[in-house]
Design a protein around this motif. Sequence first.
Motif, PDB file in Angstrom:
ATOM      1  N   THR A  25      57.180 -20.362   8.092  1.00 34.81           N
ATOM      2  CA  THR A  25      57.460 -19.264   7.153  1.00 34.81           C
ATOM      3  C   THR A  25      58.934 -19.196   6.803  1.00 34.81           C
ATOM      4  N   LEU A  26      59.804 -19.599   7.746  1.00 32.02           N
ATOM      5  CA  LEU A  26      61.230 -19.634   7.458  1.00 32.02           C
ATOM      6  C   LEU A  26      61.533 -20.656   6.363  1.00 32.02           C
ATOM      7  N   ARG A  27      60.945 -21.827   6.453  1.00 37.30           N
ATOM      8  CA  ARG A  27      61.192 -22.867   5.448  1.00 37.30           C
ATOM      9  C   ARG A  27      60.659 -22.443   4.083  1.00 37.30           C
ATOM     10  N   ILE A  28      59.495 -21.798   4.086  1.00 34.73           N
ATOM     11  CA  ILE A  28      58.936 -21.324   2.810  1.00 34.73           C
ATOM     12  C   ILE A  28      59.853 -20.271   2.194  1.00 34.73           C
ATOM     13  N   ALA A  53      68.018 -24.658   6.541  1.00 32.23           N
ATOM     14  CA  ALA A  53      66.764 -23.964   6.871  1.00 32.23           C
ATOM     15  C   ALA A  53      65.569 -24.612   6.200  1.00 32.23           C
ATOM     16  N   ILE A  54      65.799 -25.281   5.074  1.00 35.96           N
ATOM     17  CA  ILE A  54      64.704 -25.955   4.372  1.00 35.96           C
ATOM     18  C   ILE A  54      64.249 -27.191   5.124  1.00 35.96           C
ATOM     19  N   LYS A  55      65.204 -27.911   5.692  1.00 38.66           N
ATOM     20  CA  LYS A  55      64.877 -29.193   6.323  1.00 38.66           C
ATOM     21  C   LYS A  55      64.052 -28.998   7.586  1.00 38.66           C
ATOM     22  N   PRO A  56      63.116 -29.908   7.846  1.00 45.51           N
ATOM     23  CA  PRO A  56      62.264 -29.751   9.049  1.00 45.51           C
ATOM     24  C   PRO A  56      63.040 -29.903  10.338  1.00 45.51           C
ATOM     25  N   SER A  57      64.136 -30.666  10.332  1.00 46.71           N
ATOM     26  CA  SER A  57      64.881 -30.894  11.572  1.00 46.71           C
ATOM     27  C   SER A  57      65.552 -29.639  12.077  1.00 46.71           C
ATOM     28  N   SER A  58      65.843 -28.710  11.169  1.00 48.78           N
ATOM     29  CA  SER A  58      66.597 -27.520  11.566  1.00 48.78           C
ATOM     30  C   SER A  58      65.795 -26.583  12.436  1.00 48.78           C
ATOM     31  N   VAL A  59      64.491 -26.662  12.358  1.00 48.95           N
ATOM     32  CA  VAL A  59      63.670 -25.718  13.118  1.00 48.95           C
ATOM     33  C   VAL A  59      62.649 -26.428  13.985  1.00 48.95           C
ATOM     34  N   ALA A  60      62.726 -27.737  14.037  1.00 49.96           N
ATOM     35  CA  ALA A  60      61.714 -28.467  14.787  1.00 49.96           C
ATOM     36  C   ALA A  60      61.777 -28.154  16.266  1.00 49.96           C
ATOM     37  N   THR A  81      65.908 -20.519  -2.598  1.00 50.03           N
ATOM     38  CA  THR A  81      66.576 -21.572  -3.363  1.00 50.03           C
ATOM     39  C   THR A  81      66.104 -21.581  -4.803  1.00 50.03           C
ATOM     40  N   SER A  82      64.807 -21.424  -5.001  1.00 46.79           N
ATOM     41  CA  SER A  82      64.262 -21.383  -6.354  1.00 46.79           C
ATOM     42  C   SER A  82      64.845 -20.222  -7.140  1.00 46.79           C
ATOM     43  N   ARG A 127      53.610 -32.149   5.419  1.00 50.78           N
ATOM     44  CA  ARG A 127      52.163 -32.108   5.648  1.00 50.78           C
ATOM     45  C   ARG A 127      51.564 -30.754   5.302  1.00 50.78           C
ATOM     46  N   PHE A 128      52.346 -29.703   5.464  1.00 50.18           N
ATOM     47  CA  PHE A 128      51.829 -28.370   5.172  1.00 50.18           C
ATOM     48  C   PHE A 128      51.953 -28.122   3.673  1.00 50.18           C
ATOM     49  N   TYR A 129      50.821 -27.873   3.025  1.00 47.82           N
ATOM     50  CA  TYR A 129      50.807 -27.847   1.563  1.00 47.82           C
ATOM     51  C   TYR A 129      51.664 -26.725   0.988  1.00 47.82           C
ATOM     52  N   LYS A 130      51.794 -25.612   1.692  1.00 48.70           N
ATOM     53  CA  LYS A 130      52.586 -24.516   1.139  1.00 48.70           C
ATOM     54  C   LYS A 130      54.059 -24.894   1.033  1.00 48.70           C
ATOM     55  N   ILE A 131      54.558 -25.619   2.037  1.00 48.26           N
ATOM     56  CA  ILE A 131      55.943 -26.059   1.981  1.00 48.26           C
ATOM     57  C   ILE A 131      56.122 -27.066   0.855  1.00 48.26           C
ATOM     58  N   SER A 132      55.225 -28.031   0.776  1.00 45.73           N
ATOM     59  CA  SER A 132      55.306 -29.030  -0.292  1.00 45.73           C
ATOM     60  C   SER A 132      55.201 -28.387  -1.661  1.00 45.73           C
ATOM     61  N   SER A 133      54.320 -27.411  -1.797  1.00 44.09           N
ATOM     62  CA  SER A 133      54.135 -26.720  -3.075  1.00 44.09           C
ATOM     63  C   SER A 133      55.392 -25.958  -3.474  1.00 44.09           C
ATOM     64  N   GLU A 134      55.995 -25.237  -2.520  1.00 43.84           N
ATOM     65  CA  GLU A 134      57.221 -24.510  -2.825  1.00 43.84           C
ATOM     66  C   GLU A 134      58.358 -25.474  -3.165  1.00 43.84           C
TER      67      GLU A 134
END
Length: 1345
Positions: free
Chosen positions: A601-604, A575-582, A610-611, A640-647
């Motif tokens: 929102t699913l990836r976040i 679910a974290i990986k972009p390919s799973s929901v692309a 996970t954290s 590219r989306f900062y919220k995903i990168s930040s999390e």
Amino acid sequence: MASTIPTNPSPQTLNILLQKIGDPDPDFRFMALNDILTVFNIARTDFLTHDYNTSARTVDAIVKALDDTNGEVQGQAIKCIGPMVQKITDQLYIPMMEKLATLKLKNSQDTSIPSLAMRAMVAALPRPVPGVSNSQVLEAYSAISKALIPRLIGRSGSTPGLLATENESSDYVDVLIEVVKSFGPMLQIYEIEVIHNSIVTLMENEKGNSVLKKRAVVAISMLAHYLADDHLAQFIKRAIHVLNHPSLTGVTRRLYITVLGSMARSVPQRLGKHLPELAPILLRALSEEELEAQLEEISEGGEASLEFSEVREAALVALEAFLASCPNQMRPYTDESIEACLRYLRFDPNYALDDDEDMEDEEEEDDGFDDDDEIEADGGFDDDDDASWKTRRCAAKALHTLISTRSSGDLLDSGVLYTKVAPALVKRFDEREENVRLEVLSAMALLIRKTGEGVIPEFSLESPSEFVHQQPPSRKRRRQSSAGGASALANMIAPASLAGTGLASPTLEKVPATGPRADLAALTPSIIKSLAKLLKGKLIPTKQASINLLDDIITVQRGGLGQYFDQIFGPIIEAIKPSSVASTSASLTSAGGSASATATTLRIAALRLTSDIVKNHSSAVLQPHLPSLVTGLVSVAHDRFYKISSEAIQTAEEVVKAITPPRSRLTAQKFKGELQKLYDVIIDRIRDNDADAEVRQKAIHALGTLLARTTGNEGSGLLSEDKRKAALGFLLERLRNETTRIAAVRAIDTVAAYSLGSIQLEPEWIRQVAHELAAQLRKANRALRGSSIVALKHLILSPSTKGTLDPDSAQAIVNALIPVITSNDAQLLAPGLLILAHLTQEMPQVVITPQLVTVICGLVKTTVPGTVLDSLLILVTNAGQAGQGKSLMQGLLRDVGVAGDPSVVGKVIGTLLVASGDSAGVQLDNFVSEVKNNTQDQARASLALAVIGEAGLRLGASFPVPPELFLNQFSNEYDKVSLAAAVALGRAGAGNVSVYLPVILQAMGKKGNTQYLLLQSIKEILQQAALSSTDISRYSGTIWDHILALTDAEDNKAVCAECAGRMVIIDPKTYMPKLEALLKDKSPVLRATAVQALRYTLPDDNEAFDAVLRSSLFDMLKTVLEDPELEIRRHALSTLNSAAHNKPELIMGRFNQLIPYVMKETVINPDLIREVTLGPYKHKIDDGLEVRKVAYETLYALMETAFSRISIIDLYDRIIAGLSDEHDIRALCNLIVSKLVYLDSAETIRRLDPIAAAFRATLSTKLKNTAVKQEIEKQAEANRAVLRVTLLLGDKLKSELATAGGAATGGHEVWTSYWDWVNKDFNEQLKAVREEIKSLSWNTISASS
């Protein structure tokens, strides 16, 4: 058509425009109406008030335009009606209403035009305001009463009205709804009854369409506010008769059930009286018998009845309304309600008629997952005629409401929710319809969050060893709203121990063998098994809800999922990986309507889960999954989306903690490659100037954690020296960058605070960082200053930096700290003084300068908080031991002396005197002489006594001054010298107990007026004895007897109580039983002393004392809460408050037995109200006010620590009552409501109407002309407090109110009216309150940014 409208139009302007309305060209007519609308909007209020002729012509022209052949012209004419009504003379209200009511359209096919026009007019009429008489409002009501209502319902004996049953349109019902909404308080009883009867007749008409009947239901629920009790009772009786009729049709049954449910939300208090009659009828519609009959009909070849599903859907919606709005009245029907909800939660006739348990068990045994399963179908079960999913969804919502209102301190503690509701919810995780499945997951998530709302796990006081193993309890947790998300709950109940920093690996927590958390632990395997299937699906909303549910479980259990990682870890990483929901971009609003579930929102959510997994589970159980986890994090860290990168970066930091010592001591080298990958990603994010600021800040913080964890003998080999040096260089670089400075400061703080001495930081880097941190102390940003000084303190005190500072760097730091001390900022003072104290040990000549001596003297003159004083004493001690005490002593004696607080100055000088030895320039004898020679100068004598007492405490047995020096200063006046001598005697006695204490006890045995002073001395000795573990057992029995003997004097009571409490702390095994016996003593004085003594013991953190207190605290609290004396119960409430705050783990297991005592004390007792005569006036005095006030204070405090143990229903009942109590209690209740907005917004919404009624009463209070200034100020403050809470309710609950339906469905009518009234009559005050709140918010933001 061009037109120019003057800024201040006159009636002549309007006359010119009216002539153009008759133009043959529809465009000209439209523009003329548009200009008229503009004129109405910009003209002054009394524009046409006194011009009857122009007003009449305008009304005629606009009404005529309603029958225009052009639809756009008609629409513009309707827009003009509202502004026009607000400008014309009130004499035209009735004629205009008559024109609209009798309007017959000849040129238009749209029959809704007259009703829309009437509705616009009613909405624009001036509305009534309680307590205010207005002639325009009276004229408006006259138009409604004389013209509109007769036309709507028809005149007796004449033609039927517009609401005639032959008229199938719902438009005129909407007009009536607007009438009730705007003029409900003014309607006469007979008008309300006639309108109500007409609407009921309309609703029962079989020819009416569904839209008409739905609007009729809304109208009836709104009218319920104004129905007389007898008429409401008649309608309820009529509804009962209809619902019990043997030939009742499904449509009629559904309508009446819907009406009752709507009325429950509209008038819950009034309808609640009739629930004993209504609830059985409602539950009968959801009974097993009726369901069996329907299923039998289907099994015999019939089709699933849509009417059957609709009736059950309406019944479940009504049941939800009953449970939410009348929870107390529904308590007797709890079991039946739960059974009904569970029965229809699994109602799915088109999918499986056989609900055999064996089949369910077989399905549960099947762990396989088929991609073609119905659960994967985007549209659910493809059956257009199947409406049973709506019934199941309503059942899930009703269970959600039941959990929301009846969990805390009720069904959750009794085990009903986990024994009956939770297993059924888990079984429905495989629901085929997405909307239903989301509601089921939402209800289960709420139950889990409610389970974790408690501060401390529930412990068994009788059998402390009776536990099953899971994860460690946090000492204290702050409660988070059950309506909040999983991550919000995790943030609010984060651990307060070293586990919060990641230094300690999470260990298994002890969960009680019984209770909600034990029930959750037992149900967890089933939950995980079901969620594992859902996580493998393709539907984003379901996957996100499942992930959030897992996060809730981890947060509540503080881990506990290690044994299930094989089932859930793989899908979470996917679910974290972009390919799973692309490939899936569809989104669906999640259950509850709070947010939209999308791929992002699913990836976040997956990253946050996970954290939390890494944070709350030991490294040992994480190790098999770390390689795949690190790979997944690296793949999304550059998203590219900062919220995903930040999390992702934040999760990477938690992984760093998990794979480095001390959490991973023996296996750290095994994951050196993973650590290297995380290091590279973190460094890359820090160096990327195009990255979002939040991403860079989190990366900097993660780098600080990584550097701190790779020190010491075990961690130093995980990171090469060149990479460590490069990372430290990046931190220094980011420290010099303004946008990343505060993040770099905190990262450096982490490095300095947790680095071990085996890694020596480079001296040059340390000096540069120290210079930069010192420079930040001059900045305006308060948060930056606070973080910088703490980082500087850790840097200077760290063993990794020992001996690296040169004199120039030290001098720069001292120069930067001098302004900090001068500004007297308590946040910065304590760490600043500790820095100076440490530097004094290495370079005393550099630190102790005349400038520093001057600022320290200035500091001592001011009020010095305890934490700052402790740091100051360490500084002067180090200065004295380093031989620099003389100049400091001279400054203190010359520049401070008697100008400061003698107790503070005395401690500083006494500490410096002992630390300096012979180098201080003064001797102890000098101060002894000062006492003997300055008997008339109280200030100098008090200071000298404080110095001598402090020196005695620190010198111990070598102290040469006899106790008689202090005793000779005692007098009968309790002046400054006497009190200073008493405190000094106690401090000196604490240093030399064997010499001083017998003398003090001997003096206490003599009669006289010095007993209070001797008690002060005893208090100081006991306080120091508790801190230093001094043995006073030889004298303890005598001390205890003297304390109890002196409790009769009023002045002695508080000191005696504190002394008794300290003796219990020192020797709990001996004096705890004596304290328990005192609580049952016949003397009220001794009982009061004992309960206060118990309160004094509770803040103490002593394991030996807690072990003794554990077995007796509950019984002692129960004893004093039942005491017949009012004053003792007041002290008991304060003691309970202290116990819940300081020792929650000792009482939480049986707290539900104590809270009823608190609730009872909030009720006004008429027997305690007496009337006294003062001259010609009579006043009422409430002797129970103080106890009641303390009870509300206790409730307010308990919301922080024990909210989950309090029934929200009972709590809100007392808060509503308190909003109409005395001023101080109203203020407390306002604060409680402000908290409940966040803690339980759902229940707050349900209580809006009684809150609004109480607030209106406060704001409507009129003071007498003879009111004094104090009364005026008190009322003004009460008004401001009410307006402040009103704004909070209006702003925070706006979206929830819209979701709940609000006034549109007949609910919250009182609140809506109150809100409009406040915004109109208190507009200026509201603006001032808004500005005040905005100012406070900006101050808070600036302080935390």
